[in-house]
Design a protein around this motif. Structure first.
Motif, short mmCIF file in Angstrom:
data_model
loop_
_atom_site.label_atom_id
_atom_site.label_comp_id
_atom_site.label_asym_id
_atom_site.label_seq_id
_atom_site.Cartn_x
_atom_site.Cartn_y
_atom_site.Cartn_z
N GLU A 1 40.17 31.81 44.26
CA GLU A 1 40.48 32.53 44.04
C GLU A 1 40.64 32.90 42.34
N GLY A 2 40.29 33.83 41.46
CA GLY A 2 40.40 34.30 40.52
C GLY A 2 42.16 34.96 40.54
N VAL B 1 45.27 38.38 43.78
CA VAL B 1 43.64 37.99 43.90
C VAL B 1 42.93 38.45 42.56
N ASP B 2 42.48 38.21 41.73
CA ASP B 2 42.11 39.14 40.71
C ASP B 2 41.09 38.45 39.79
N ASN B 3 39.25 39.11 41.01
CA ASN B 3 38.03 37.98 40.49
C ASN B 3 37.36 38.75 39.54
N GLU C 1 40.51 31.38 36.75
CA GLU C 1 40.46 31.03 38.52
C GLU C 1 40.75 30.21 39.00
N GLU D 1 41.54 26.75 42.04
CA GLU D 1 40.68 26.41 43.33
C GLU D 1 42.06 25.32 44.16
#
Length: 320
Positions: A193-194, A209-211, A216, A218
């Motif tokens: 998730e960004g 979380v902001d995609n 980036e 993981e």
């Protein structure tokens, strides 16, 4: 307090370990206790010279440079250290590995890695009090204040550079253990998730979380043990973002136990009732190539007794 002896002119010869770094950064670390603003003033006035010449703060040191420092009186504030002597003494017991290049320490939960944000005394200050003869002690990486476990500190600049390069090349492996809410699926092995940092009006920093605008990130996960209402997971952060594991757990509905920022109220209350007083996130092991021997080493940090005690109180459930 008795008067300290009259300050003297100091001459420092730069060796290959310190070559290549800016003189201002070098002086901050070498002349401990001298405010940065004073160092810049001394450089500007020519009271700090390199090879008898005036120099600018951005000058990069060369092997065999001779730095002359005019006499400066540093107020030795020993009170901070003396009131923390028990912390310093306890840290000695937490050292997992030490040689002339590195220290790996099992950082206690609740201890910031360095002073700042209203804290005058952090782990690095305590280590410097513990190892007063060490020419340099610098953090190789960081851990959140409430996270415990493996933290690497470099004793030489070459070791710091070597390990930073390994971190950039992702050859350092860090494994964390976390107790999370609910039943984590054995099929959920990867969270990507960004993540974006947000500063709240209170000054508190939270990560969301902001995609679209986030960086980036993981994390890989493995279930270690299912319990009734909780799961012990192993987390391997592929990237190293702020609060990454904590937010990745939260976003999947499995907040880490007693996480003050990203926790779940009911689950936290249940864990507190069982005696948990801290965030259940622990840097269980770290693996890297030793800067001198070039051998790959793995160092493990045991869970503190309070966390072991809590796990014994939980009811184990089968892994499906």
């Amino acid at each position: 307090m008795t008067d300290s002896p009259r300050p003297q002119v100091r001459f420092i010869t730069v060796d290959s370990e310190d070559a290549g770094q800016r003189i201002d950064n070098f002086l901050v670390k070498t002349l401990k206790g001298v405010p940065k603003s004073m160092l810049y003033r001394l450089l500007r006035k020519g009271e700090i010279r390199v090879n008898k010449k005036r120099t600018k703060p951005e000058y990069k040191l060369v092997d065999e440079d001779i730095i002359r420092v005019a006499p400066i009186r540093v107020s030795e504030n020993t009170n901070t250290v003396s009131t923390q002597l028990n912390v310093v003494a306890n840290l000695e017991k937490q050292i997992l590995f030490e040689d002339d290049r590195l220290i790996v320490i099992n950082k206690p939960s609740g201890m910031a890695v360095h002073g700042g944000s209203g804290l005058s005394f952090g782990l690095i200050e305590a280590l410097r009090a513990l190892r007063p003869d060490a020419r340099m002690l610098e953090l190789v990486h960081r851990l959140d204040r409430d996270t415990s476990g493996c933290l690497v500190v470099a004793k030489k600049r070459s070791a710091l550079r070597h390990l930073h390069e390994q971190l950039r090349n992702k050859t350092v492996q860090k494994f964390y253990h976390a107790l999370v809410k609910g039943r984590w699926s054995t099929k959920l092995t990867r969270v990507a998730e960004g993540l974006k940092k947000n500063d709240l009006k209170s000054g508190e920093r939270v990560v969301v979380v902001d995609n679209i605008n986030g960086k980036e990130s993981e994390t890989r996960f493995k279930v270690l043990q299912h319990y009734k209402n909780a799961t012990l997971v192993r987390a391997f952060p592929v990237t190293g973002r702020t609060h990454q594991i904590r937010v990745h757990c939260q976003t999947k509905g499995h907040s880490i136990a007693c996480d003050a920022k990203y926790g779940h109220e009911d689950f936290d209350l249940e864990m507190k009732t069982l005696g948990l007083k801290r965030l259940f996130l622990h840097a269980a092991s770290i693996e890297f190539i030793h800067p001198l021997s070039n051998e790959r080493i793995k160092i493990e940090a045991p869970l503190e007794p309070s966390l072991e005690k809590l796990l014994k109180k939980l009811t184990k459930a089968d892994v499906h």
